[in-house]
Design an enzyme around this catalytic site. Structure first.
Site, PDB file in Angstrom:
ATOM      1  N   HIS A  67      81.077   3.145  65.050  1.00 44.25           N
ATOM      2  CA  HIS A  67      82.069   4.277  64.713  1.00 44.25           C
ATOM      3  C   HIS A  67      81.610   5.447  63.876  1.00 44.25           C
ATOM      4  CE1 HIS A  67      86.432   5.487  63.589  1.00 44.25           C
ATOM      5  NE2 HIS A  67      85.549   6.039  62.758  1.00 44.25           N
ATOM      6  N   GLU A  68      80.949   4.773  62.847  1.00 43.26           N
ATOM      7  CA  GLU A  68      80.248   5.874  61.932  1.00 43.26           C
ATOM      8  C   GLU A  68      79.210   6.631  62.417  1.00 43.26           C
ATOM      9  OE1 GLU A  68      81.781   6.877  59.376  1.00 43.26           O
ATOM     10  OE2 GLU A  68      83.259   5.260  59.551  1.00 43.26           O
ATOM     11  N   HIS A  71      80.121   9.498  64.577  1.00 47.40           N
ATOM     12  CA  HIS A  71      80.401  10.738  63.687  1.00 47.40           C
ATOM     13  C   HIS A  71      79.110  11.374  63.265  1.00 47.40           C
ATOM     14  CE1 HIS A  71      84.798  10.133  62.960  1.00 47.40           C
ATOM     15  NE2 HIS A  71      84.849   8.945  62.489  1.00 47.40           N
TER      16      HIS A  71
END
Length: 383
Positions: A67-68, A71
């Site tokens: 998820h990170e 980003h």
């Protein structure tokens, strides 16, 4: 949030883990091994429950990392440098060096995280179904199904329009697009974050009073965290507004006292230029090029018997671990990267030449001066 230990680099981004991850890892593993798995599939040895629970916890943390990373990778593709990714108690955080250049970039960077979590949820759902069709062990199917559900919940939770969640970034992108004012957009998103955070705190207290102790305390913890971070982001947005258009050179301490890389710790501690003036010093090589940063505390931790032989080069923070900016870089962009402590001083470098150093107190003084100057308009200036 600083990492307790590093995991290396993934896709060119430094990845670290905060010690608090051990707590969430233990909670997940314990909850699965002693709660959900035995309740759904009783009669298995405790070793089997714990093996599956621990593996599921590892995969969940990998999901947070994915998820990170999404980003971070998309931020870099939009021309934004990323300091690192740190996994911690309540998930993860990708620390970026500068703001998104426009609402569209903000939308893309914020939206990719929930989409990745949602995609992982769908993937784990498919895998769980395939395992069930193939008559795989029930414990494995249940663990994969749990991973599917938790990733979908993670996507939904992060999409809530409240800072600092990804949904808060989406809300900020929308408000920024509508108003054309990034500061107003940030203020709106952080206000929504504080409201949502207090809602979770109140809900958690109500659950606690009704006897749902663990879930209640967990919601209080998450809500309190959201309120704190949203408030901090709001204050930082106000500071960015004050510092808009101000270059780093206006806040830095020019021509700082430096320490040579081959200087011994003994000579460093004995020199009056080092002992009484500052708590951190840039370290330079023989040509005067900055090589790192050393603090008085780091030097004092060296045993006295070794101080005559240990050099600054051996105890300094290398330049790769020090924040470096140019004198004409926007001071506002430096705010997210500033942290308290002597070891977090920022070096100002112009064409490999050290020209200044910046601390949090330097920025505070600049903000105070700017606010005082702007408040004293010609019609209100004291005589």
């Amino acid at each position: 949030m600083r990492a307790t230990f590093g995991l290396g680099r993934i896709a060119g981004v430094r990845v670290g883990v905060h010690w608090s991850v051990l707590l969430i890892f233990a909670i997940i593993a314990f909850g699965l091994a002693e709660g959900r798995l035995p309740a759904v599939y009783p009669g298995h040895p405790w070793v089997a429950y714990w093996a599956v629970g621990l593996l599921a916890a590892v995969v969940f943390l990998a999901s947070l990392l994915a998820h990170e990373l999404a980003h971070a990778v998309l931020a870099r593709r939009n021309g934004i440098d990323v300091d690192d990714i740190v996994l911690w108690l309540l998930g993860g955080v990708a620390r970026i060096k500068t703001e998104a250049p426009n609402p569209a970039a903000e939308l893309r960077i914020a939206g990719i995280g929930p989409l990745v979590s949602l995609a992982l949820g769908g993937l784990f759902t498919l895998v769980a179904w395939l395992l069930k069709v193939a008559s795989a062990p029930g414990l494995v199917v249940e663990a994969v199904a749990w991973l599917a559900g938790i990733n979908i919940l993670l996507a939904i939770f992060n999409a809530i329009p409240a800072a600092p969640l990804d949904g808060g970034r989406l809300l900020r992108a929308f408000l920024w697009w509508r108003t054309g004012d990034r500061l107003r957009a940030t203020t709106g998103a952080t206000a929504a974050g504080r409201v949502f955070g207090w809602f979770l705190v109140v809900l958690g207290l109500l659950l606690f009073l009704r006897g749902v102790v663990f879930s209640g305390l967990w919601l209080v913890l998450i809500g309190w965290f959201l309120v704190g971070v949203a408030t901090a982001e709001g204050r930082q947005a106000q500071l960015r507004g004050v510092l808009a258009g101000v270059p780093v050179r206006h806040a830095m301490t020019p021509d700082p006292v430096t320490a040579a890389g081959d200087l011994t710790v003994a000579d460093f501690l004995a020199g009056p230029s080092y002992r009484y003036r500052h708590s951190a010093f840039p370290v330079v090589d023989a040509r005067g090029t900055p090589a790192g940063l050393v603090t008085l505390d780091a030097a004092r931790r060296v045993p006295e018997a070794l101080r005559d032989t240990v050099s600054m080069r051996k105890i300094m923070l290398p330049l790769s671990q020090v924040t470096v900016v140019g004198p004409d870089d926007p001071l506002a962009d430096l705010l997210p990267r500033m942290e308290p402590g002597a070891e977090h001083r920022v070096l100002v470098v112009d064409r490999d030449r050290l020209v200044g150093i910046v601390s949090a107190s330097d920025i505070s003084r600049t903000v105070t001066w700017l606010m005082t100057t702007r408040a004293e308009t010609p019609g209100r200036r004291r005589r």
